[in-house]
Design a protein around this motif. Structure first.
Motif, PDB file in Angstrom:
ATOM      1  N   ILE A   1      18.526  22.121  12.458  1.00 49.18           N
ATOM      2  CA  ILE A   1      17.497  23.163  12.335  1.00 49.18           C
ATOM      3  C   ILE A   1      17.747  24.269  13.355  1.00 49.18           C
ATOM      4  CG2 ILE A   1      15.032  23.654  12.609  1.00 49.18           C
ATOM      5  CD1 ILE A   1      14.509  20.825  11.521  1.00 49.18           C
ATOM      6  N   PHE A   2      18.125  23.873  14.569  1.00 49.78           N
ATOM      7  CA  PHE A   2      18.399  24.855  15.613  1.00 49.78           C
ATOM      8  C   PHE A   2      19.570  25.750  15.216  1.00 49.78           C
ATOM      9  CE2 PHE A   2      20.580  26.239  19.467  1.00 49.78           C
ATOM     10  CZ  PHE A   2      19.543  26.887  20.123  1.00 49.78           C
ATOM     11  N   PHE A   3      20.658  25.162  14.718  1.00 57.09           N
ATOM     12  CA  PHE A   3      21.834  25.957  14.368  1.00 57.09           C
ATOM     13  C   PHE A   3      21.599  26.812  13.124  1.00 57.09           C
ATOM     14  CE2 PHE A   3      23.949  22.731  17.067  1.00 57.09           C
ATOM     15  CZ  PHE A   3      24.383  23.614  18.042  1.00 57.09           C
ATOM     16  N   VAL A   4      20.844  26.319  12.184  1.00 57.39           N
ATOM     17  CA  VAL A   4      20.476  27.142  11.020  1.00 57.39           C
ATOM     18  C   VAL A   4      19.629  28.326  11.495  1.00 57.39           C
ATOM     19  CG1 VAL A   4      19.039  27.192   8.929  1.00 57.39           C
ATOM     20  CG2 VAL A   4      20.666  25.338   9.274  1.00 57.39           C
ATOM     21  N   GLY A   5      18.739  28.056  12.418  1.00 58.53           N
ATOM     22  CA  GLY A   5      17.920  29.142  12.977  1.00 58.53           C
ATOM     23  C   GLY A   5      18.763  30.184  13.690  1.00 58.53           C
ATOM     24  N   MET A   6      19.749  29.732  14.459  1.00 63.02           N
ATOM     25  CA  MET A   6      20.646  30.684  15.143  1.00 63.02           C
ATOM     26  C   MET A   6      21.412  31.523  14.130  1.00 63.02           C
ATOM     27  SD  MET A   6      20.289  30.694  18.365  1.00 63.02           S
ATOM     28  CE  MET A   6      21.726  31.630  18.789  1.00 63.02           C
ATOM     29  N   PHE A   7      21.908  30.868  13.057  1.00 64.38           N
ATOM     30  CA  PHE A   7      22.625  31.599  12.013  1.00 64.38           C
ATOM     31  C   PHE A   7      21.717  32.648  11.369  1.00 64.38           C
ATOM     32  CE2 PHE A   7      23.626  32.098   7.519  1.00 64.38           C
ATOM     33  CZ  PHE A   7      24.905  32.640   7.612  1.00 64.38           C
ATOM     34  N   LEU A   8      20.496  32.271  11.046  1.00 67.52           N
ATOM     35  CA  LEU A   8      19.554  33.219  10.433  1.00 67.52           C
ATOM     36  C   LEU A   8      19.231  34.377  11.383  1.00 67.52           C
ATOM     37  CD1 LEU A   8      17.019  30.829   8.659  1.00 67.52           C
ATOM     38  CD2 LEU A   8      18.751  32.277   7.583  1.00 67.52           C
TER      39      LEU A   8
END
Length: 151
Positions: free
Chosen positions: A52-59
């Motif tokens: 979730i953290f890395f998806v958030g960073m990507f977004l």
């Protein structure tokens, strides 16, 4: 008006804002839920927080890129190397900057004509002082004054 920003660029800008906000919330939520799990004495499941953290960073990063493209266009943001198109893409911002300067000058009570006349007055006074101090002869003073008045 030809200086308006196109609807597609506005759409990219707002999509980027939404993605950036969603990314920030994902990152913040992942960190907060991980912190809450640790504070409660338990160890959070790493498979649930890190993705979730890395998806958030990507977004968040993708949103920032889209905001930049929406704001400045493809050429204006440097993705497409075309100086003429970049000038067109950035024209609304350049005009806005000039408009801000114009508004500030008007608010200060200065106008373009006043500025030119004060420059003329300053130049003529400087010439007169040079003439009074004997640096310029009568002929040189008259010639310089006529030249300045013609501008």
């Amino acid at each position: 008006m030809s200086d308006d920003i196109s609807d597609s660029r506005k759409g990219l800008y707002y999509l980027g804002m939404v993605l950036g906000a969603a990314g920030f919330l994902c990152c913040f939520g992942a960190v907060a839920s991980g912190g809450c799990g640790i504070a409660a004495g338990g160890m959070p499941h790493p498979g649930g927080i890190f993705p979730i953290f890395f998806v958030g960073m990507f977004l968040f990063i993708a949103g920032g890129i889209l905001v930049g493209i929406g704001r400045r266009g493809l050429a204006g943001s440097g993705i497409v190397l075309d100086p003429k198109q970049a000038r067109k893409d950035l024209k609304p911002w350049a005009k806005m900057g000039g408009g801000i300067l114009k508004d500030a000058l008007e608010e200060a009570g200065l106008k373009k004509e006043e500025s030119a006349s004060s420059d003329l007055e300053t130049d003529l006074r400087a010439l007169y002082r040079l003439h009074q101090d004997g640096i310029l002869s009568d002929e040189e003073y008259e010639a310089a004054k006529k030249k300045r008045l013609k501008k």
